[in-house]
Write an enzyme that holds these catalytic residues in place. Sequence first.
Site, PDB file in Angstrom:
ATOM      1  N   GLU C  53      44.941 -71.554  -2.850  1.00 37.20           N
ATOM      2  CA  GLU C  53      45.366 -71.660  -4.252  1.00 37.20           C
ATOM      3  C   GLU C  53      45.377 -70.278  -4.877  1.00 37.20           C
ATOM      4  OE1 GLU C  53      43.267 -74.380  -6.765  1.00 37.20           O
ATOM      5  OE2 GLU C  53      43.143 -75.908  -5.204  1.00 37.20           O
ATOM      6  N   ASP C  64      37.835 -73.632 -16.651  1.00 37.09           N
ATOM      7  CA  ASP C  64      37.180 -72.671 -15.779  1.00 37.09           C
ATOM      8  C   ASP C  64      35.848 -72.208 -16.327  1.00 37.09           C
ATOM      9  OD1 ASP C  64      39.110 -72.604 -13.728  1.00 37.09           O
ATOM     10  OD2 ASP C  64      40.440 -71.486 -15.061  1.00 37.09           O
TER      11      ASP C  64
END
Lengths: 403, 403, 276, 276
Positions: C53, C64
């Site tokens: 990724e 995140d």
Amino acid sequence: MTIEEIKNSLKNGPNDKGYYGDFGGRYAPEILMPNLIELEDAFEQAINDKSFIDEFDYYLKDYVGRPNPLYFAEQLTKKIGGAKIYLKSDHLNHLGAHKINNSLFQILLAKYMGKTKIYCETGAGAHLIATAACGARFNFPVIGYMGKDDIFLQSTNVLKAKLFGAEVVECVDGTGEKGVLKDACTSVLKAWSSDPKAFYCCGSAIGPHPFPKIVQYAQSIIGKEIKKQILEKENRLPDAIVACIGGGSNLIGCIHDFLDDKEVALYGVEAEHSSALTNGSIGIMQGFKSFMLQSNDGSATLDTKSLASGINFYSCGPEHSYLKSIGRVNYTYATDEEAFSAFQLLCKTEGILPAFEPSFAIAQAIKIAKEMDSDKIVVINICGRGDKDIDTAERMLGDKLGK
Amino acid sequence: MTIEEIKNSLKNGPNDKGYYGDFGGRYAPEILMPNLIELEDAFEQAINDKSFIDEFDYYLKDYVGRPNPLYFAEQLTKKIGGAKIYLKSDHLNHLGAHKINNSLFQILLAKYMGKTKIYCETGAGAHLIATAACGARFNFPVIGYMGKDDIFLQSTNVLKAKLFGAEVVECVDGTGEKGVLKDACTSVLKAWSSDPKAFYCCGSAIGPHPFPKIVQYAQSIIGKEIKKQILEKENRLPDAIVACIGGGSNLIGCIHDFLDDKEVALYGVEAEHSSALTNGSIGIMQGFKSFMLQSNDGSATLDTKSLASGINFYSCGPEHSYLKSIGRVNYTYATDEEAFSAFQLLCKTEGILPAFEPSFAIAQAIKIAKEMDSDKIVVINICGRGDKDIDTAERMLGDKLGK
Amino acid sequence: MINLENRISKIFKNLKSENKKAFISFTTAGYPDEDTSLEIIKSVADSGANIHEISFPHAEAQADGPIIQLANIESIKNGINFEKVINIAKKSREYNQDIGLVMMGYLNNIFIYGIDKFAKEVSGIIDAVICVDLPEDVIEERLLKEALKKENIALIKLVTPTTSDERIQKLVKDADGFIYSVNVAGITGVKSAQIDMVNSQISRIKKYTDLPVVSGFGIKTEEDVKVFSKSNADGIVIGSGIVEKIQEVSKIETNKSKIADFVKDFCSKLIINLNS
Amino acid sequence: MINLENRISKIFKNLKSENKKAFISFTTAGYPDEDTSLEIIKSVADSGANIHEISFPHAEAQADGPIIQLANIESIKNGINFEKVINIAKKSREYNQDIGLVMMGYLNNIFIYGIDKFAKEVSGIIDAVICVDLPEDVIEERLLKEALKKENIALIKLVTPTTSDERIQKLVKDADGFIYSVNVAGITGVKSAQIDMVNSQISRIKKYTDLPVVSGFGIKTEEDVKVFSKSNADGIVIGSGIVEKIQEVSKIETNKSKIADFVKDFCSKLIINLNS
Ligand SMILES: Cc1ncc(COP(=O)(O)O)c(C=O)c1O
Ligand SMILES: Cc1ncc(COP(=O)(O)O)c(C=O)c1O
């Protein structure tokens, strides 16, 4: 009411010489006498002039934001577990205290009299900012007298007053070293003596006649609203009303309309170390006769101290001394610690940040509400918001304040 | 209204996917989607539940102190010499800003949904203290997210929130060095993602659907009162309504009820250096699509700056982007200098201390009122009081402040 | 043009036949700098990772945690932008034609770049896109999905602990490539995943789809990988774990290939732990 | 018992026959300390002052400017009290039987001491009382007036620039001793008196009474005295001017009699200026 009842009403106020029983009067230097008489005449004329009263009512509504709510403090009531506690919300007034009721009234009176300049004294600064704001609104220069120590402690109020265009004069006692509310009171009377054409806007129900009466009149809007609101909400009068007392304006404002309602118990709460009504003796200073904390021979006031600048005053309005003398009002005091606990409790239970001054009333109200049945009703006057006090609160709480 | 008019009403709010025209939506991570849907359902149910709305109305009246006055600013009007200027007084609300309308609504909604914990973000701290207070009142723990810089600038609000029992979490951007409102927004969304059973009380008309709608609904009380009050006072609608815009909650609250009244000109005033609607481009961040100040490739927001923390925001609520796109509302900005002059002018002419945020609206209102005839009416929303801003004002004025 | 859909299917088919799980690595494009981040991807490919990724950084990343967020901010400060990320993807593909390449990030970059333009630009380069803030009911979900489909690129769906069975059915209905099962409520790199809950979530997903299901969030260390090698996932994603290593090594090492080698070694060890 | 009322009348009668004005000095009892303040009064009497005002200090004096206010506070700090002030008056009278003695101050001290008790205590000692905060419509005005009258002590009335003719008529109606014409609006020791206004105010008073009228406030220096020697007042009061001198000298001198001598010299000079 019968004629007899009207004659005996406690609401009749002072006699024509300004006495409430033995108290009050007009112990003023000759230089001020013509002014005081002029003021008295103008006051009587104004309150009988519908257009004046309409104007006062208009600004109370649109500028001050009245009526403010009579708020049922459900969480606090639950926490205390006694009488139902209602809070009268003068902390929601424009500028956050009851003082504006009075400043507005007197500034309108100054306008009515054609005056062109305003003097005022102040303790915590609440009366200063209220007077400065009304002065700005009605185009008067305002000069505020404030004790040196209070200027330091309540610097944000000084700043606000200046933003409203007022001038602030630092007051000290004779030594020049310190200065609190009483020094501001003496200083402003001197300033007014030197400039008797000006208007003196007195901040509490103290001073020579007719000030106690004027201030009582202006502040009585609080009690009138309480009466109307509690009747709407509970269809009966409260069992007790509790307010703090420094000079006594918010207290007299709350209770005046209830003086003849003997079933309503009335409480005035002083600060422990400025409790003139509990620990004082009768004296005459700054223009009026009342209970006061004074030296043995009456030459000086005693030093007072309180967490709350606004009730750090060596005496009290003469009507309170009278109401004490006839036993109509229960005067008592709370300690700084009790008030500070009450302050925190109201923050945590209701999300309302009271000023330190009404926190003394809250402390007392908690004591009495606890002992009362749940069908009883206690009203507390939250006469100011605590924004001005949070720095002190932070200092006192330190690490206990949490993240 | 005809069916056609109802169908075309600008008040219909977003479509069922949360879009206002091209703007808005629900650009949320999957973890939050069930919550957002649950919230949307609960909101629709609540606003159709008379007992819920009655409760909201009760606390708006008794706790917030609504309705607050629509005040005719006679002195300011004279000074400007154009249209009649009215001030909507949300600065008189409990805690001194419009934010409490929304916090109260959402906390009641959290109670309605059976939630047990509240998260919120804040810029200037107004939403924090409002949420902390309502949280205290309804017995919810409150955790507020606030940028590091804002914590420093608005320390008194942090203190108040803690006195109400809230916990305050410092937020920074990725570098860990600085943090403002956008960082608080990102942080609170993360916190909520980690604790999706909690209730997120969003402070402005931003965020993923249904937040913009919920906030608009709660704040629309402002405009409803304006409409009722101006009809009472002037027997007609105003010619213009002006409010500041950060996220856009006070503005949408003011104008929502007037969106279909085409004769009423509507103005939203941003801060010069955070003027997303004038200088931004369309983007998608923090859950919604709107105009925003962003880097060329959309990876980051641009740094914004404003005298007023509360409108120092890189974007704006999606309904505003829509209203801009169809030309219904005039979006513009004022400079810090213009706002600061307007701030001082209102202090000096009316004895009203506005927050810096509405001072941007005042600045713009002055410009337009000056050009209008004296039979025209301009309403400005004074959405907050300036107590929080006086230290900055003092620093800026220095010696010019006077004695 | 290679059939990209087939590349991911093929990877999972091959792994299945060997009874192995996919090792899916994640790094932030532009971190610690543009060139090094490319070298890292190359060496991750060399380490034997099955899918990688490439995260395109966003300053307001909602999902995140602090580790990846710091990498995002640093790379943006160092001048990365979405165009450069596409370039990194291109060069990665040039270097290795077997690894599955996924671009992962937030919608705004793609939205600003232009959805159709993006799809065309990455055609033949990447095999899938993960967009964190793109639920099925926003306009762009359909637009992006369709644009990508034309280029044989999958738009990956995420399932989280809060996703109901009803929602899973809806999500998987037109899913492609694989399903990303998010192990924990919250953000990357903070909470540790619990194997029981991970397994039961994956079972829930597998009731409704035959697509491979990969497990991500909260798997960071060699130990974690050992534990999750026994899960019922078809692959695991290691994100914060790798980014943290890059953070550590780039503090003491500036030589690109040495950093890349270090990451390769780390991934190699994880891969051994995964399928041993 | 000496007829005290006669003492003040006699003083003014004698002065009138000599075409002179009364010189009325004012000092603060207890300042700079109890003993010295007594010595000062004695020496003022020696200097030829006709009448002396013994001020009993009050901390919240409403009519006193900074000079006298400082003296008030200092003497209170040094332990003066009302009883001690009465004692000073007694000793002053013992020392000199000719000078008119006036006690001057605020009602509260007399009120606390007891009005009747006070009148009896100072009987035969002092000739008049000035009470700054005792207008005619407070209860104690009548009480004090009557108590003093029994002891042949006058309660002095003050007339100020704000007092209307109508009020003057009321005030002088039952006045005694002399009328105190306050020259300036405000407090002691701050503003300077303007001779024209002083004269016109005194003329206003003299329209309604035959009592002597003395002029006070705003007369401080030898120059001032020269100017006011030409006024139509029957006497002038020097307060702050003397207290200021005491303040100055007691900063550099601690010997009681030297301080007293200094004050005597100052008063002598003023007296010469007044009647020359
Ligand atoms: C908030 C507040 N409460 C009470 C007081 C006490 O005044 P009073 O006793 O006249 O009500 C003050 C005086 O400054 C005040 O500021
Ligand atoms: C007083 C005040 N006004 C305005 C705003 C801006 O918010 P909004 O644009 O949502 O009304 C804030 C936000 O904190 C505020 O505190």
